[in-house]
Design an enzyme around this catalytic site. Structure first.
Site: not given
Ligand SMILES: *[C@@H]1O[C@H](CO)[C@@H](O)[C@H](O)[C@H]1NC(C)=O
Ligand SMILES: *[C@@H]1O[C@H](CO)[C@@H](O)[C@H](O)[C@H]1NC(C)=O
Ligand SMILES: *[C@@H]1O[C@H](CO)[C@@H](O)[C@H](O)[C@H]1NC(C)=O
Ligand SMILES: *[C@@H]1O[C@H](CO)[C@@H](O)[C@H](O)[C@H]1NC(C)=O
Ligand SMILES: *[C@@H]1O[C@H](CO)[C@@H](O)[C@H](O)[C@H]1NC(C)=O
Length: 495
Positions: A165, A205, A208
């Site tokens: 991600e 949630a 990054q």
């Protein structure tokens, strides 16, 4: 006399430059006679709080070029993220139908069967897979069943790792900014000098941070080596699970219920019913969960709008006490010093945009961010409603978000006076949303070649030479005519 000459010359010159312009348009336009067919790709970004569908397009003959893929359209799926259908898995598939029907219209019919379709799920499903792998599998089968009913080239529904991600968000940002490779104006490929930008994503949630660094990675889990367009990149990345916006809000609520009778991050004059199940039914709040509680209990909680207590509550989410490496961000996670420019998107963007547009406060330094977050937390509910009439739904949570973003960027990632101004809070590059979805598609369709190749050239070098020569000829002719007219008008006036 001079006026007369001008009256004759001006239209002439205009005509000539018009002609030159026309030539400029016409010469390199074999493409205009034969418009390049577009190819399409679809990515469903199944986030923890909601799913978005992105339809991308690119000229079919340029698929390995950088910066060529752009967003054709997007669609927000109604309702919660697919992980919220744990107790009704078929609902997850059904929720996607209206957006998929839109994709059927957005992509030309003859392209349907060759249009790749991906679904990538992120931290919401990573959490569900932690608590209930069976429920997570049923949700994925349900969406797979729905997606295979469409004529697109469905290539799978997967849960992305936090590392993927982060890295795909970084790839997206740098691809859109043409930082990997750039198309020069005479049709050659050049490697831009400015380096790459770091990417910071704040989802529902997880959050990054990903950036290129020369520092040695002390923890191999945080290092990713990439080979793109013949160039090697060493990238630091980390994804903090449970540090996304919605999970942070739940964790703060759990903290408040443990210690206080009112919520210091909510504005004065605001109160809400809190369902205990909503707070504790998440692996992110399991540590604070009381031994036995009635899941259906509702607690009424009101705001106390206290910037200092809110700050304290938010600090409790970060653990700076031990670092097994030479340097850490927090929670014992290795992180080298942040370097270079950064793009901060998703909820980073929404939070800072709120401070700027609604609170009308500048956010260009750590001090300004701190002051803005405090000012927001000190604002009463009535005042906030006056400032942002249309945004009632999330209004009460902006103080917590701003305080969290402040803590994460300054204490967590350690941005300072010098490095903070190099963060751009931005959600799009051009018309394309910044997020992991585009990078994910580029990778899975192999549209970023690892090797240096003889990149296809957009315009022949030859046609540029012809163009430039023509331009010079036109200008010379114009100058010669100007000279002749000037002479003849002079001799006329002499008579
Ligand atoms: C793009 O690259 C792939 C392999 O890397 C190759 O198979 C394909 O033909 C290339 N496409 C174009 C349009 O150059
Ligand atoms: C769920 O988690 C397990 C254990 O980490 C992993 O092996 C599995 O691949 C995950 N499921 C999916 C669909 O990614
Ligand atoms: C912080 O982390 C250390 C080491 O992992 C742990 O021993 C300590 O209890 C943590 N502190 C808090 C407040 O969670
Ligand atoms: C908080 O708000 C009150 C009343 O609106 C005001 O008097 C006070 O100066 C504010 N404090 C800060 C730190 O902005
Ligand atoms: C992209 O795909 C290739 C395989 O085609 C893989 O080796 C590479 O690691 C992937 N890149 C990222 C960023 O995951």
């Amino acid at each position: 006399m001079a006026g007369k000459v001008l009256a004759v010359l001006l239209p002439l010159l205009l005509c000539l430059s018009g002609l030159a312009g026309l030539l400029l348009l016409c010469i390199p336009t074999r493409d205009v006679r034969e418009p390049p067919a577009y190819k399409y790709g679809i990515v469903l970004d199944a986030g923890s709080s909601h799913t978005s569908m992105f339809v991308y397009k690119w000229p079919a003959d340029k698929e390995n070029d950088t910066g060529i893929v752009s967003q054709h359209s997007m669609c927000d799926v109604h309702g919660g993220g697919i992980s919220s259908y744990a107790e009704d898995p078929p609902g997850a598939g059904r929720s996607l139908v209206s957006c998929l029907n839109q994709a059927m219209k957005d992509v030309p019919k003859e392209r349907h069967s060759v249009t790749p379709l991906y679904l990538g799920a992120t931290a919401g499903m990573r959490l569900l897979n932690l608590t209930s792998p069976a429920a997570s599998d049923s949700v994925l089968s349900s969406v797979t069943e729905t997606l295979t009913q469409y004529p697109f080239d469905f290539r799978g529904a997967r849960i992305l790792s936090g590392q993927d991600e982060g890295v795909f968000g970084w790839v997206t940002a740098n691809y859109l900014l043409e930082n990997f490779i750039k198309y020069g104006w005479v049709g050659e490929w050049i490697r831009p000098r400015q380096g790459t930008v770091g990417a910071m994503d704040l989802g529902g949630a997880s959050t990054q941070i990903t950036f290129e660094t020369a520092s040695q990675a002390e923890d191999p889990a945080n290092e990713v080596k990439l080979q793109l367009y013949g160039q090697s990149y060493r990238v630091y990345t980390h994804s903090f699970l449970c540090y996304g916006r919605d999970q942070i809000l739940k964790r703060l609520l759990a903290g408040v219920l443990q210690k206080w009778s009112s919520h210091p991050c909510w504005p004065i004059g605001y109160s809400r019913q809190v369902l205990l199940k909503d707070v504790y039914m998440s692996p992110c709040t399991s540590a604070q969960r009381p031994q036995d509680y009635d899941v259906n209990t509702e607690v009424t909680l009101s705001g106390s709008g206290d910037p200092i207590l809110c700050q304290q509550l938010v600090s409790d989410l970060f653990n700076f006490s031990s670092c097994p490496f030479s340097q850490c961000s927090f929670n014992g996670i290795f992180q080298p010093p942040v370097v270079g420019n950064f793009i901060a998107f998703s909820a980073f963007y929404y939070t800072v945009d709120f401070l700027r547009k609604v609170m009308k406060l500048p956010v260009t330094s750590p001090g300004e961010l701190r002051i803005a977050a405090k000012a927001l937390c000190n604002e009463s509910w009535v005042k906030l409603l006056e400032r942002a009439p249309g945004q009632q739904a999330r209004l009460a949570d902006y103080c917590a978000c701003a305080t969290f973003v402040n803590q994460l960027l300054l204490q967590g990632y350690k941005f300072d006076e010098h490095t903070f101004p190099s963060i751009a809070f931005q959600k799009k590059a051009g018309d394309t949303s910044i997020g992991w979805a585009l990078g994910y598609m580029l990778n899975l369709t192999n549209m970023i070649p690892p090797d240096q190749r003889n990149f296809r050239k957009g315009t022949d070098y030859g046609s540029w030479v012809v163009l430039i020569l023509l331009f010079i000829v036109v200008i010379l002719v114009a100058l010669a005519m100007l000279f002749c007219f000037a002479r003849s008008s002079k001799s006329q006036s002499a008579i």
